[in-house]
Scaffold this motif. Structure first.
Motif, PDB file in Angstrom:
ATOM      1  N   ASP A 373       0.875  -1.169   0.000  1.00 21.03           N
ATOM      2  CA  ASP A 373       0.000   0.000   0.000  1.00 21.03           C
ATOM      3  C   ASP A 373       0.914   1.220   0.000  1.00 21.03           C
ATOM      4  N   ILE A 374       0.954   1.947  -1.095  1.00 28.30           N
ATOM      5  CA  ILE A 374       1.941   3.011  -1.230  1.00 28.30           C
ATOM      6  C   ILE A 374       1.302   4.382  -1.479  1.00 28.30           C
ATOM      7  N   ARG A 375       2.087   5.389  -1.213  1.00 30.17           N
ATOM      8  CA  ARG A 375       1.743   6.774  -1.519  1.00 30.17           C
ATOM      9  C   ARG A 375       2.827   7.283  -2.478  1.00 30.17           C
ATOM     10  N   THR A 404       1.146   3.697   5.148  1.00 24.54           N
ATOM     11  CA  THR A 404       0.852   3.665   6.582  1.00 24.54           C
ATOM     12  C   THR A 404       1.950   4.307   7.416  1.00 24.54           C
ATOM     13  N   THR A 405       3.199   3.898   7.171  1.00 24.00           N
ATOM     14  CA  THR A 405       4.313   4.379   7.990  1.00 24.00           C
ATOM     15  C   THR A 405       4.988   5.622   7.414  1.00 24.00           C
ATOM     16  N   ASP A 406       4.775   5.889   6.142  1.00 25.22           N
ATOM     17  CA  ASP A 406       5.403   6.991   5.416  1.00 25.22           C
ATOM     18  C   ASP A 406       6.890   6.749   5.156  1.00 25.22           C
ATOM     19  N   HIS A 407       7.403   5.551   5.481  1.00 26.98           N
ATOM     20  CA  HIS A 407       8.811   5.254   5.214  1.00 26.98           C
ATOM     21  C   HIS A 407       9.067   5.239   3.713  1.00 26.98           C
ATOM     22  N   LEU A 408      10.187   5.798   3.331  1.00 23.84           N
ATOM     23  CA  LEU A 408      10.559   5.824   1.916  1.00 23.84           C
ATOM     24  C   LEU A 408      10.880   4.412   1.429  1.00 23.84           C
ATOM     25  N   LEU A 409      10.272   4.023   0.331  1.00 22.22           N
ATOM     26  CA  LEU A 409      10.515   2.718  -0.274  1.00 22.22           C
ATOM     27  C   LEU A 409      11.388   2.823  -1.511  1.00 22.22           C
ATOM     28  N   GLY A 410      11.314   3.961  -2.195  1.00 18.05           N
ATOM     29  CA  GLY A 410      12.104   4.128  -3.396  1.00 18.05           C
ATOM     30  C   GLY A 410      11.955   5.507  -3.982  1.00 18.05           C
ATOM     31  N   VAL A 411      12.917   5.862  -4.814  1.00 20.58           N
ATOM     32  CA  VAL A 411      12.878   7.126  -5.543  1.00 20.58           C
ATOM     33  C   VAL A 411      13.365   6.861  -6.958  1.00 20.58           C
ATOM     34  N   SER A 412      12.633   7.376  -7.944  1.00 20.16           N
ATOM     35  CA  SER A 412      13.041   7.317  -9.344  1.00 20.16           C
ATOM     36  C   SER A 412      13.175   8.739  -9.864  1.00 20.16           C
ATOM     37  N   ILE A 413      14.268   8.990 -10.574  1.00 17.78           N
ATOM     38  CA  ILE A 413      14.512  10.319 -11.123  1.00 17.78           C
ATOM     39  C   ILE A 413      14.866  10.178 -12.598  1.00 17.78           C
ATOM     40  N   VAL A 414      14.243  10.959 -13.436  1.00 11.82           N
ATOM     41  CA  VAL A 414      14.643  11.066 -14.834  1.00 11.82           C
ATOM     42  C   VAL A 414      14.739  12.547 -15.146  1.00 11.82           C
ATOM     43  N   GLY A 415      15.907  12.982 -15.625  1.00 11.83           N
ATOM     44  CA  GLY A 415      16.082  14.394 -15.889  1.00 11.83           C
ATOM     45  C   GLY A 415      17.505  14.847 -15.646  1.00 11.83           C
ATOM     46  N   PRO A 416      17.748  16.149 -15.614  1.00 11.36           N
ATOM     47  CA  PRO A 416      19.108  16.681 -15.461  1.00 11.36           C
ATOM     48  C   PRO A 416      19.761  16.250 -14.149  1.00 11.36           C
ATOM     49  N   ASP A 417      21.014  15.777 -14.270  1.00 13.14           N
ATOM     50  CA  ASP A 417      21.820  15.404 -13.097  1.00 13.14           C
ATOM     51  C   ASP A 417      21.158  14.343 -12.215  1.00 13.14           C
ATOM     52  N   ALA A 418      20.329  13.484 -12.812  1.00 12.29           N
ATOM     53  CA  ALA A 418      19.673  12.435 -12.024  1.00 12.29           C
ATOM     54  C   ALA A 418      20.693  11.566 -11.301  1.00 12.29           C
ATOM     55  N   ALA A 435       8.948  10.041   3.933  1.00 14.27           N
ATOM     56  CA  ALA A 435       8.740  11.088   2.944  1.00 14.27           C
ATOM     57  C   ALA A 435       8.654  12.444   3.639  1.00 14.27           C
ATOM     58  N   GLU A 436       8.040  12.478   4.830  1.00 16.67           N
ATOM     59  CA  GLU A 436       7.918  13.727   5.578  1.00 16.67           C
ATOM     60  C   GLU A 436       9.288  14.287   5.941  1.00 16.67           C
ATOM     61  N   ASP A 437      10.254  13.406   6.277  1.00 16.53           N
ATOM     62  CA  ASP A 437      11.606  13.873   6.597  1.00 16.53           C
ATOM     63  C   ASP A 437      12.227  14.596   5.406  1.00 16.53           C
ATOM     64  N   LEU A 438      12.053  14.006   4.226  1.00 16.06           N
ATOM     65  CA  LEU A 438      12.592  14.616   3.017  1.00 16.06           C
ATOM     66  C   LEU A 438      11.883  15.940   2.726  1.00 16.06           C
ATOM     67  N   MET A 457       6.762  16.309  -0.669  1.00 15.98           N
ATOM     68  CA  MET A 457       5.607  17.084  -0.216  1.00 15.98           C
ATOM     69  C   MET A 457       4.352  16.698  -1.003  1.00 15.98           C
ATOM     70  N   ASN A 458       4.536  16.446  -2.302  1.00 10.86           N
ATOM     71  CA  ASN A 458       3.405  16.059  -3.142  1.00 10.86           C
ATOM     72  C   ASN A 458       2.818  14.720  -2.712  1.00 10.86           C
ATOM     73  N   ALA A 459       3.652  13.841  -2.142  1.00 10.12           N
ATOM     74  CA  ALA A 459       3.149  12.558  -1.648  1.00 10.12           C
ATOM     75  C   ALA A 459       2.104  12.763  -0.556  1.00 10.12           C
ATOM     76  N   HIS A 460       2.151  13.920   0.094  1.00  6.26           N
ATOM     77  CA  HIS A 460       1.172  14.271   1.117  1.00  6.26           C
ATOM     78  C   HIS A 460       0.180  15.319   0.628  1.00  6.26           C
ATOM     79  N   GLY A 461       0.217  15.591  -0.678  1.00  3.48           N
ATOM     80  CA  GLY A 461      -0.698  16.584  -1.227  1.00  3.48           C
ATOM     81  C   GLY A 461      -0.371  17.995  -0.831  1.00  3.48           C
ATOM     82  N   GLN A 462       0.920  18.276  -0.518  1.00  2.00           N
ATOM     83  CA  GLN A 462       1.281  19.590   0.016  1.00  2.00           C
ATOM     84  C   GLN A 462       2.394  20.284  -0.761  1.00  2.00           C
TER      85      GLN A 462
END
Length: 474
Positions: A373-375, A404-418, A435-438, A457-462
């Motif tokens: 279950d992810i955000r 549920t926990t908001d722990h980061l599971l992964g990050v994908s980046i495509v773009g400059p200096d990824a 995610a909140e820590d980031l 922030m977008n993961a929390h709609g903010q």
């Protein structure tokens, strides 16, 4: 055989895993020998990671100048001197490989250039230009022999028209038409490099998409860029054979039951690698291998045979230089008696396509496939002031967190200096961050890393600088 020297640790292979293991062992007070059959630095420094990035950087610079008119930089006749570019690349390689030799020497590691073979779990021979010597290891032998390019029947390398990636990074002129068999990372990196140098490029991939394992949204962006530059992509396509006709190659492919012939100046085969685990005595010692030939190890890099360790490509995928280096440190520390083990939470990877792609932890598809279950939070570089100022607004940052926990599971980046941005994400995952820590970490402005903060922030709609699909109050 006469025993020449006894060491505490012996490392077979001087690539990114082997030389790191040897240096770390010596730093820990172990008398250490490194045996390398071809060249220090391995594939990565000599014809893989470093040479391709030197060429890619040069081609990108030229391409950027060509398209800099909208920024006020007018250079209508940009020309790349390919032989001079190759000299630049060779200089980078020479400096780095010389640096490896110097580091080994300064740390007290003995180096033998020769072909190693096991006699027993504690004894090897090394065949050199001067003959054969034998060496014993008191505490452990580390196998770091890497992997070799896969050869395909009907596409035998001749080094002139049919090439491996090794020959492809040595070309003294950009081919008029480059045919690439294999739409993975190596195929797309080198294909897009030669596009910028003026080549027409065709990529054939047996699977139904390019860049397997990369976020599909990122792949679509890269493929669109490739096609916009005149590239042709044939997925779900089988290459049946290659015929030399004079100085050209004619490749027969089959897609959906229909065959066609494609004429090209050069053909590069980039369909993967196989581990270098055969032919130097492991089988006779009973070292366990996987069905694909990888040396099986535990999380301390130990094989089933006491005293024999394996690291890097020969011990399994992913084939990444930084994975091999970390495993080299672990093996050396275990041999020295330290409680070291392979326990990372995230192993980043970076692909130098156009645009760059970098991934750490789980992709969105992988997380969903595991039933998690992810955000998901996402921020496009088109909304980044720094990316706009650079003139590189393609791509995005995507953050995947546990709902549920908001722990980061992964990050994908495509773009400059990824490739540079992914390290912050990896540190956050490794530290069991949320995610909140980031999102709460203040990032300097205007910079590209702000996009990581905004995606979290977008993961929390903010997120502030894009419209959020979902609004949540803190």
């Amino acid at each position: 055989m006469t025993l020449s020297t006894t060491y505490d640790a012996i490392v077979i292979g001087g690539g990114p895993g082997g030389y790191v293991a040897a240096i770390r062992a010596a730093q820990l007070g172990l008398k250490t020998l490194c045996v390398e059959r071809e060249y220090l630095g391995g594939v990565c420094l000599n014809w893989g990671c470093i040479p391709t990035k030197a060429l890619i950087s040069t081609a990108k610079l030229a391409d950027s100048v060509r398209h800099a008119g909208r920024m006020g930089v007018i250079a209508p006749e940009v020309r790349v001197d390919v032989p001079q570019m190759q000299q630049f690349k060779a200089g980078v390689v020479k400096q780095l490989t010389g640096g490896v030799a110097s580091l080994l020497k300064s740390n007290g590691v003995d180096v033998v250039m020769g072909e190693a073979r096991f006699v027993s779990p504690t004894l090897i021979t090394a065949t050199t230009a001067d003959g054969e010597d034998t060496f014993a290891a008191r505490r452990g032998i580390v196998v770091s022999t890497g992997a070799s390019t896969v050869r395909i029947p009907g596409f035998e390398h001749d080094g002139e028209v049919v090439l491996s990636a090794r020959e492809a990074v040595e070309l003294q002129a950009a081919p008029g038409h480059l045919f690439i068999l294999g739409g993975g990372v190596i195929g797309m990196e080198i294909g897009m490099l030669y596009q910028k140098l003026g080549s027409r490029v065709t990529v054939v991939e047996l699977a139904d998409r390019l860049l397997a394992g990369v976020d599909p949204e990122a792949v679509r962006l890269i493929e669109a860029n490739f096609k916009r530059r005149g590239g042709e992509v044939l997925t779900s396509t089988k290459a049946l054979g290659c015929e030399r006709r004079g100085n050209l190659a004619v490749v027969t492919v089959e897609q959906g039951g229909t065959r066609r012939e494609i004429e090209a100046d050069r053909v590069m085969v980039a369909v993967g690698f196989r581990p270098n685990s055969a032919g130097f005595g492991l089988e006779e010692l009973g070292v366990h291998l996987s069905p694909k030939g990888h040396i099986l190890t535990d999380d301390r890099m130990q094989t089933n045979v006491p005293g024999i360790y394996a690291i890097g490509d020969v011990s399994g995928t992913p084939y990444l230089a930084h994975k091999a280096s970390k495993e080299g440190e672990i093996a050396a520390e275990v041999i020295a008696g330290r409680p070291s083990r392979r326990d990372w939470r995230a192993l980043p990877s970076a692909f130098f396509t156009d645009p760059e792609v970098a991934v750490s932890g789980l992709t969105e598809d992988e997380a969903r496939a595991q039933g998690l279950d992810i955000r998901v939070g996402k921020f496009p570089f088109s909304a980044s002031g720094r990316a706009m100022a650079l003139g590189e607004t393609e791509g995005f940052v995507k953050v995947i967190a546990d709902a549920t926990t908001d722990h980061l599971l992964g990050v994908s980046i495509v773009g400059p200096d990824a490739s540079d941005l992914i390290s912050e994400a990896t540190a956050a995952i490794e530290l069991v961050g949320r995610a909140e820590d980031l999102a709460l970490t203040i990032h300097p402005h205007p910079t590209l890393p702000e996009s990581l903060m905004e995606a979290a922030m977008n993961a929390h709609g903010q997120a502030i600088h894009i419209v959020n699909r979902r609004q949540e109050r803190a």
